[in-house]
Design a protein around this motif. Structure first.
Motif: not given
Length: 85
Positions: A31-35, A69-84
């Motif tokens: 919670s201390r790190y937005p990324n 693998a699907r939940i891992t991919r979904n998490a990675a995709d969500q993180a990438a979208a938030e970064l962009m």
């Protein structure tokens, strides 16, 4: 980061016995790190389709690996979208 599930297993006594404490610490630190995000592995494991885990209830089957693998991919995709964003 993935949280841990505290599901007991008779095959591996004591495994994940500190999962609840680990998850509390993980969420507090994250919670201390937005990324940083926490992937709800424990929730996925509780609701995983039948046959996702071997009899030891710890290791995933081939089908479980695909679902994980699907939940891992979904998490990675969500993180990438938030970064962009």
């Amino acid at each position: 980061w993935f949280d841990q599930r505290d599901t007991p297993t008779s095959y591996y006594r004591g495994v994940n016995r500190h999962a609840a404490m680990f998850n509390r610490i993980l969420r507090a630190v994250a919670s201390r790190y937005p990324n940083v995000s926490v992937v709800p592995y424990a929730a996925w494991a509780r609701s995983a389709p039948p046959g996702s885990f071997l009899a030891d209830r710890l290791h995933v089957t081939a089908g479980g690996r695909w679902a994980f693998a699907r939940i891992t991919r979904n998490a990675a995709d969500q993180a990438a979208a938030e970064l962009m964003a």
